[in-house]
Design a protein around this motif. Structure first.
Motif, PDB file in Angstrom:
ATOM      1  N   SER A 253      -9.742  -0.698   2.124  1.00 19.24           N
ATOM      2  CA  SER A 253      -7.792  -0.729   2.094  1.00 19.24           C
ATOM      3  C   SER A 253      -6.824  -1.210   2.533  1.00 19.24           C
ATOM      4  O   SER A 253      -8.081  -1.439   3.778  1.00 19.24           O
ATOM      5  CB  SER A 253      -8.573   1.072   2.951  1.00 19.24           C
ATOM      6  N   PRO A 254      -6.407  -1.678   1.354  1.00 15.92           N
ATOM      7  CA  PRO A 254      -5.024  -2.396   1.977  1.00 15.92           C
ATOM      8  C   PRO A 254      -4.810  -2.003   3.170  1.00 15.92           C
ATOM      9  O   PRO A 254      -4.241  -2.866   3.928  1.00 15.92           O
ATOM     10  CB  PRO A 254      -4.308  -2.432   0.963  1.00 15.92           C
ATOM     11  N   MET A 255      -4.350  -1.193   3.363  1.00 13.79           N
ATOM     12  CA  MET A 255      -4.107  -0.733   5.080  1.00 13.79           C
ATOM     13  C   MET A 255      -4.331  -1.101   5.915  1.00 13.79           C
ATOM     14  O   MET A 255      -3.991  -1.487   7.538  1.00 13.79           O
ATOM     15  CB  MET A 255      -3.316   0.672   5.338  1.00 13.79           C
TER      16      MET A 255
ATOM     17  N   ALA B 105      -2.107  -5.509  -1.747  1.00 13.95           N
ATOM     18  CA  ALA B 105      -2.257  -4.059  -1.796  1.00 13.95           C
ATOM     19  C   ALA B 105      -2.128  -3.717  -2.946  1.00 13.95           C
ATOM     20  O   ALA B 105      -3.163  -2.436  -3.158  1.00 13.95           O
ATOM     21  CB  ALA B 105      -1.669  -3.956  -0.697  1.00 13.95           C
TER      22      ALA B 105
ATOM     23  N   ASP C 178       0.433  -1.567   0.197  1.00 10.27           N
ATOM     24  CA  ASP C 178       0.136  -0.263  -0.331  1.00 10.27           C
ATOM     25  C   ASP C 178       0.950   1.389   0.178  1.00 10.27           C
ATOM     26  O   ASP C 178       0.824   1.925  -0.947  1.00 10.27           O
ATOM     27  CB  ASP C 178      -0.890  -0.019   1.232  1.00 10.27           C
TER      28      ASP C 178
ATOM     29  N   ASN D  57      -5.254  -0.508  -4.659  1.00 13.99           N
ATOM     30  CA  ASN D  57      -5.589   1.020  -5.167  1.00 13.99           C
ATOM     31  C   ASN D  57      -5.414   0.854  -6.596  1.00 13.99           C
ATOM     32  O   ASN D  57      -5.636   1.979  -6.840  1.00 13.99           O
ATOM     33  CB  ASN D  57      -3.800   0.998  -4.819  1.00 13.99           C
TER      34      ASN D  57
ATOM     35  N   TYR E 255       2.598   1.720  -3.748  1.00 14.33           N
ATOM     36  CA  TYR E 255       1.574   2.850  -4.174  1.00 14.33           C
ATOM     37  C   TYR E 255       1.976   3.517  -4.660  1.00 14.33           C
ATOM     38  O   TYR E 255       1.614   3.911  -5.388  1.00 14.33           O
ATOM     39  CB  TYR E 255       0.227   1.732  -3.927  1.00 14.33           C
ATOM     40  N   HIS E 256       1.520   4.344  -3.331  1.00 16.37           N
ATOM     41  CA  HIS E 256       1.105   5.424  -2.895  1.00 16.37           C
ATOM     42  C   HIS E 256       2.221   6.829  -2.992  1.00 16.37           C
ATOM     43  O   HIS E 256       1.956   7.431  -3.585  1.00 16.37           O
ATOM     44  CB  HIS E 256       0.239   5.861  -1.616  1.00 16.37           C
TER      45      HIS E 256
ATOM     46  N   ASN F  59       5.650   5.371   5.465  1.00 17.49           N
ATOM     47  CA  ASN F  59       6.231   4.941   4.785  1.00 17.49           C
ATOM     48  C   ASN F  59       7.821   5.517   3.883  1.00 17.49           C
ATOM     49  O   ASN F  59       8.118   4.209   3.665  1.00 17.49           O
ATOM     50  CB  ASN F  59       5.172   5.295   3.082  1.00 17.49           C
TER      51      ASN F  59
END
Length: 712
Positions: A622-624, A597, A348, A601, A351-352, A468
């Motif tokens: 949401s994966p998180m 994840a 996650d 997203n 990706y972000h 992150n």
């Protein structure tokens, strides 16, 4: 110095173009380009235009600083407790702004009755309080006492079966405060030269900062002040209920697995898999603040892990892992819980990070492209300055004027960053000998790029990816230093350096956006940030130490498991040992969850971009949030879903009332139970225990107990 042009300077040019003034929608043509000038009859700044804006020194008052200290203590305590229980912390911006307004307004009203009021309470002063409290709370959130610093301790290291002396550090209040004071101010000086570019040139939204500004502006109107008073009343009532209920529960909890918090709501079998309602007002309140999909994602993660995966993996004991391992060993079932959660969080986060960086670059390119297009409007008697002025409304002109008036010069900010970075390069290796000066230097060379990306991305999306970036630093520096040279501690310490700078940068820009929209001076905002950061560096370690001495912090079976401690240490172990440290088949599962994840997203953003009719993306988890219960269980997600249901039914009955009073009631619930922790911890330190243990047993166990007792 060039004189700033005001509206009357352009009247002649407007008359020549046939542009009439006044409050109307006016279309006019510039070189074949149609331009619409929208002038609203009553904008925010026109409401306040007759009120004097105090100088930056007058915005910083003694009452504002005292209020900031009191509220900082409250919110530091609340955040510390939340960090040590589940690590889920909602935004307290609304509560901080509301309580800051209420405290000072009550004080001003009191002394005004005695004719002693020398300076009225302004929205600029309110913003200074808000900024200070948020800065202090930001330190409490990112100080690492529940994550990377706690991960250095022996209690977390014992869970990982890795008790190498060079990778364990005894926690001490002295070096924790010293470390925070060393690293927490650097990010403030780093971003100051970029404030004008971020807020005025690029016009970044910073949604939280914008929402906070509108809230503060509304408080200082007659209608807003009345509503704020009602909200404070609702907050106080829910606070009293939560505090009283928490104190009532204490009398029934004289030992482990006692009291209302161990009530087997759905039966003893479900309780053994951590599915129960623990009567926590705190997490009911958190659920009322968090979006519905966050709470649903947490519940989904609880069912997926504790309802399906862990029971199935536990049946493989003796095959996939040794059945003789203790329950908290990372080489046993605990390893699957921790490393699968880490895999999903890293997927996650990665990706972000990539998404925000790409979006940042695309947005910057678009900004420059738009500037070039505007520059092509030439061969007219309108200058670029004239055209820009006409396209701005009254609010924008007024805000820009005050924001640019008290800018902090670059010759203060840049040397400040260099000096503080140099100080850190000398001090951090003394605290952590595993990190050499050149390691810290590399971290500070990386920091400006990461801080800019985080601050810019936060302005676009309201997401701060500081944690992150910190996780990435753990992997990089721990593998660089190596296990035998203390790579675990080096990775965790470097995480603290990167997180402090990156998170402070985005928080600073959010607060500057609030100041821009409330006409607060950048200098008073910067002073408030520095003051709040200093408070946070003192309060947050002291409050943590209070919990640390009163309870078994970091014990996975205790009241304060601090779930991020084992997770951060697990990441550092991955960095120094690689995948060899994982239990059997854990790597395969981790890869699948990492990829899942990324895909979740990606699907979410594809639906956001291309499917706008039904807005299906709102219902994608949401994966998180799915990953968080992997370690803790489902009890707190049930609390939070109950909070969501309360807000949902309240909104169905009266949506406006739920919107107005929901955050205030939720904040009261959170603060009430959390602050009961102060007398509860003092009772624990004094050796006083509750008089009753309310425990729940199965019928067969109860019969056995009766037989034993009757035989005595």
């Amino acid at each position: 110095m060039e004189r700033r042009r005001h509206e009357h300077d352009f009247e002649e040019e407007w008359r020549e173009a046939g542009i009439s003034r006044g409050y109307s929608y006016t279309d006019y043509n510039v070189n074949g380009r149609n331009i619409e000038r929208i002038v609203e009859p009553e904008t925010v700044e026109q409401v306040f235009k007759n009120l004097e804006v105090p100088s930056w020194r007058k915005q910083i008052t003694i009452r504002a600083m005292v209020t900031s200290i009191v509220l900082s203590f409250v919110f530091n305590f609340v955040i510390c407790k939340l960090s040590l229980t589940t690590g889920i912390i909602p935004s307290f911006n609304v509560a901080a702004g509301l309580l800051g307004f209420a405290f000072v307004k009550a004080w001003v009203s009191l002394i005004e009755k005695f004719g002693l009021l020398k300076q009225p309470f302004t929205r600029q002063e309110n913003t200074v309080i808000q900024t200070c409290v948020v800065a202090s709370s930001g330190i409490a959130f990112n100080n690492g006492t529940s994550s990377y610093l706690l991960a250095m301790s022996s209690i977390v290291a014992d869970q990982a079966d890795r008790d190498i002396p060079t990778n364990v550090k005894s926690l001490s209040l002295g070096w924790i405060i010293g470390f925070l004071l060393t690293v927490s101010f650097v990010g403030l000086f780093l971003m100051v030269p970029l404030t004008e570019m971020m807020i005025i040139k690029y016009k970044l939204t910073y949604p939280t900062g914008t929402a906070t500004a509108y809230l503060i502006n509304s408080f200082h109107t007659p209608r807003g002040a009345k509503l704020a008073g009602q909200q404070v009343s609702a907050l106080f009532k829910s606070f009293c209920f939560s505090f009283a209920f928490a104190s009532f529960q204490w009398f029934f909890k004289s030992g482990s697995d006692c009291g209302f918090s161990s009530f087997p709501t759905f039966g003893l079998q479900a309780y053994s898999h951590r599915f129960y309602f623990d009567f926590s007002s705190t997490y009911v309140g958190v659920g009322m603040i968090c979006p519905y999909m966050v709470n649903v994602s947490l519940l989904l993660g609880s069912v997926l892990s504790w309802g399906i995966m862990w029971p199935l993996i536990e049946k493989k004991a003796g095959i996939w892992y040794s059945a003789d391992l203790p329950a908290n060993s990372l080489h046993g079932i605990q390893g699957y819980r921790v490393f699968l959660a880490i895999a999903m969080m890293l997927g996650d986060g990665l990706y972000h990070v990539v998404y925000i960086m790409v979006k940042t670059m695309v947005n910057i390119i678009q900004q420059h492209s738009m500037k070039r297009k505007e520059a092509t409007v030439i061969n007219t008697h309108f200058s670029n300055q004239t055209l820009e002025f006409m396209l701005e409304n009254f609010d924008e002109r007024r805000r820009k004027e005050f924001f640019l008036k008290d800018q902090i010069p670059s010759w203060v900010a840049i040397p400040g960053y260099i000096c503080l970075a140099g100080l850190s390069i000398g001090v951090i290796p003394v605290i952590f000998p595993q990190l050499k000066p050149y390691h810290v230097l590399v971290a500070y060379l990386m920091a400006p790029i990461l801080a800019f990306c985080n601050a810019y991305g936060c302005g676009l999306t309201d997401w701060s990816l500081a944690s992150n970036y910190g996780k990435m630093a753990i992997m990089v520096f721990s593998s660089w230093v190596g296990l035998e040279n203390g790579g675990v501690l080096a990775g965790l310490a470097s995480c603290g350096v990167i997180m402090s700078i990156v998170s402070t940068a985005s928080d600073l820009m959010q607060d500057f956006k609030t100041g821009y929209l409330t006409l607060a001076s950048p200098r008073s905002m910067f002073f408030s940030q520095v003051f709040g950061t200093a408070i946070g560096c003192l309060f947050s370690p002291l409050i943590f130490w209070f919990f640390y001495k009163a309870y078994s912090v970091g014990d996975p079976t205790g009241s304060y498991p601090a779930p991020y401690g084992p997770m951060y240490r697990g990441m550092a172990l991955l960095g120094v040992e690689g995948v060899a440290s994982l239990p059997k088949n854990c790597l395969e599962f981790a890869i699948w969850f990492f990829v899942a994840a990324l895909l979740i997203n990606l699907i979410t953003h594809l639906f956001q971009r291309y499917e706008t009719r039904y807005r299906i993306y709102r219902f994608i988890p949401s994966p998180m949030c799915i990953a968080i219960p992997f370690y803790l269980g489902g009890y707190f997600s049930i609390d939070m879903c109950i909070g969501s249901l309360i807000l949902l039914f309240w909104g169905m009955k009266n949506k406006q009332m739920a919107n107005d009073f929901g955050p205030a009631v939720a904040s009261g619930l959170i603060c009430g139970e959390s602050l009961w922790g102060v007398p509860a911890a003092m009772l624990s330190l004094a050796g006083l225990k509750a008089p009753i243990c309310m425990k729940f047993l199965s019928a067969s166990t109860n019969n056995k107990m009766d037989a034993i007792l009757s035989g005595l």
